[in-house]
Design a protein around this motif. Structure first.
Motif, PDB file in Angstrom:
ATOM      1  N   CYS A 117     -29.724  37.476 -25.584  1.00  0.00           N
ATOM      2  CA  CYS A 117     -30.610  38.086 -24.588  1.00  0.00           C
ATOM      3  C   CYS A 117     -30.621  39.607 -24.708  1.00  0.00           C
ATOM      4  CB  CYS A 117     -30.193  37.652 -23.185  1.00  0.00           C
ATOM      5  SG  CYS A 117     -30.516  35.896 -22.902  1.00  0.00           S
ATOM      6  N   THR A 118     -29.473  40.188 -24.980  1.00  0.00           N
ATOM      7  CA  THR A 118     -29.396  41.638 -25.181  1.00  0.00           C
ATOM      8  C   THR A 118     -30.236  42.054 -26.383  1.00  0.00           C
ATOM      9  OG1 THR A 118     -27.198  41.711 -24.199  1.00  0.00           O
ATOM     10  CG2 THR A 118     -27.820  43.569 -25.603  1.00  0.00           C
ATOM     11  N   ARG A 119     -30.144  41.291 -27.446  1.00  0.00           N
ATOM     12  CA  ARG A 119     -30.936  41.592 -28.646  1.00  0.00           C
ATOM     13  C   ARG A 119     -32.436  41.408 -28.391  1.00  0.00           C
ATOM     14  NH1 ARG A 119     -28.209  41.322 -33.875  1.00  0.00           N
ATOM     15  NH2 ARG A 119     -25.977  41.430 -33.490  1.00  0.00           N
ATOM     16  N   ILE A 120     -32.799  40.380 -27.625  1.00  0.00           N
ATOM     17  CA  ILE A 120     -34.207  40.162 -27.280  1.00  0.00           C
ATOM     18  C   ILE A 120     -34.728  41.352 -26.483  1.00  0.00           C
ATOM     19  CG2 ILE A 120     -35.792  38.776 -25.881  1.00  0.00           C
ATOM     20  CD1 ILE A 120     -34.006  36.324 -26.628  1.00  0.00           C
ATOM     21  N   GLU A 121     -33.958  41.798 -25.500  1.00  0.00           N
ATOM     22  CA  GLU A 121     -34.371  42.948 -24.688  1.00  0.00           C
ATOM     23  C   GLU A 121     -34.618  44.170 -25.565  1.00  0.00           C
ATOM     24  OE1 GLU A 121     -32.373  42.346 -20.336  1.00  0.00           O
ATOM     25  OE2 GLU A 121     -31.058  43.100 -21.917  1.00  0.00           O
ATOM     26  N   ARG A 122     -33.703  44.420 -26.480  1.00  0.00           N
ATOM     27  CA  ARG A 122     -33.816  45.596 -27.343  1.00  0.00           C
ATOM     28  C   ARG A 122     -34.995  45.471 -28.313  1.00  0.00           C
ATOM     29  NH1 ARG A 122     -28.483  46.047 -28.665  1.00  0.00           N
ATOM     30  NH2 ARG A 122     -28.741  44.521 -30.293  1.00  0.00           N
ATOM     31  N   GLU A 123     -35.115  44.324 -28.957  1.00  0.00           N
ATOM     32  CA  GLU A 123     -36.150  44.153 -29.981  1.00  0.00           C
ATOM     33  C   GLU A 123     -37.560  44.002 -29.414  1.00  0.00           C
ATOM     34  OE1 GLU A 123     -37.227  41.070 -33.576  1.00  0.00           O
ATOM     35  OE2 GLU A 123     -35.108  41.445 -33.123  1.00  0.00           O
ATOM     36  N   PHE A 124     -37.671  43.362 -28.244  1.00  0.00           N
ATOM     37  CA  PHE A 124     -38.990  43.081 -27.689  1.00  0.00           C
ATOM     38  C   PHE A 124     -39.361  43.988 -26.522  1.00  0.00           C
ATOM     39  CE2 PHE A 124     -38.219  39.493 -30.305  1.00  0.00           C
ATOM     40  CZ  PHE A 124     -39.467  39.071 -30.719  1.00  0.00           C
ATOM     41  N   GLY A 125     -38.439  44.862 -26.116  1.00  0.00           N
ATOM     42  CA  GLY A 125     -38.757  45.845 -25.085  1.00  0.00           C
ATOM     43  C   GLY A 125     -38.973  45.267 -23.708  1.00  0.00           C
ATOM     44  N   VAL A 126     -38.198  44.232 -23.356  1.00  0.00           N
ATOM     45  CA  VAL A 126     -38.305  43.629 -22.024  1.00  0.00           C
ATOM     46  C   VAL A 126     -36.948  43.726 -21.323  1.00  0.00           C
ATOM     47  CG1 VAL A 126     -40.130  42.015 -22.639  1.00  0.00           C
ATOM     48  CG2 VAL A 126     -37.766  41.312 -22.859  1.00  0.00           C
ATOM     49  N   ALA A 127     -36.982  43.670 -20.014  1.00  0.00           N
ATOM     50  CA  ALA A 127     -35.762  43.618 -19.211  1.00  0.00           C
ATOM     51  C   ALA A 127     -35.685  42.221 -18.608  1.00  0.00           C
ATOM     52  CB  ALA A 127     -35.786  44.672 -18.121  1.00  0.00           C
ATOM     53  N   LEU A 128     -34.637  41.501 -18.962  1.00  0.00           N
ATOM     54  CA  LEU A 128     -34.488  40.128 -18.506  1.00  0.00           C
ATOM     55  C   LEU A 128     -33.486  40.071 -17.356  1.00  0.00           C
ATOM     56  CD1 LEU A 128     -34.366  38.460 -22.024  1.00  0.00           C
ATOM     57  CD2 LEU A 128     -36.327  38.650 -20.496  1.00  0.00           C
ATOM     58  N   ASP A 129     -33.917  39.565 -16.226  1.00  0.00           N
ATOM     59  CA  ASP A 129     -33.104  39.444 -15.028  1.00  0.00           C
ATOM     60  C   ASP A 129     -32.020  38.379 -15.233  1.00  0.00           C
ATOM     61  OD1 ASP A 129     -32.819  37.860 -12.237  1.00  0.00           O
ATOM     62  OD2 ASP A 129     -33.153  40.002 -11.890  1.00  0.00           O
TER      63      ASP A 129
END
Length: 89
Positions: A50-62
């Motif tokens: 999830c941390t990698r997804i946030e960084r790579e895709f520019g989203v903040a996941l709750d």
């Protein structure tokens, strides 16, 4: 530039980069509705993903939403919902 669509192949790549080979069957088309634990990924692997997804895709996941996204399909859906909101903003 962030991507506007997140798919199972993106998830597989990020899981592999962050968690390595799973202890179970891993993410495949036939297993996208199984929980991550059943697929061989522990909670730390999912958190790193999830941390990698946030960084790579520019989203903040709750964290609360992520706790409910216990399958690959559910996580892909959550990320895509966040991407569509981010893209519209």
């Amino acid at each position: 530039m962030s991507k506007h669509v997140f798919n199972i192949d993106d998830l597989k790549g990020i899981l592999h980069e962050g968690a390595g080979e799973p202890e179970g069957p891993g993410v495949e088309t036939a297993t996208i509705d199984l929980e991550f634990e059943e697929l061989g990924y522990d909670s730390l692997a999912v958190l790193e993903t999830c941390t990698r997804i946030e960084r790579e895709f520019g989203v903040a996941l709750d964290e609360e939403v992520l706790a409910q996204a216990r399958t690959p399909r559910a996580l892909v859906d959550v990320v895509n919902k966040h991407l569509s909101v981010t893209h519209l903003a």
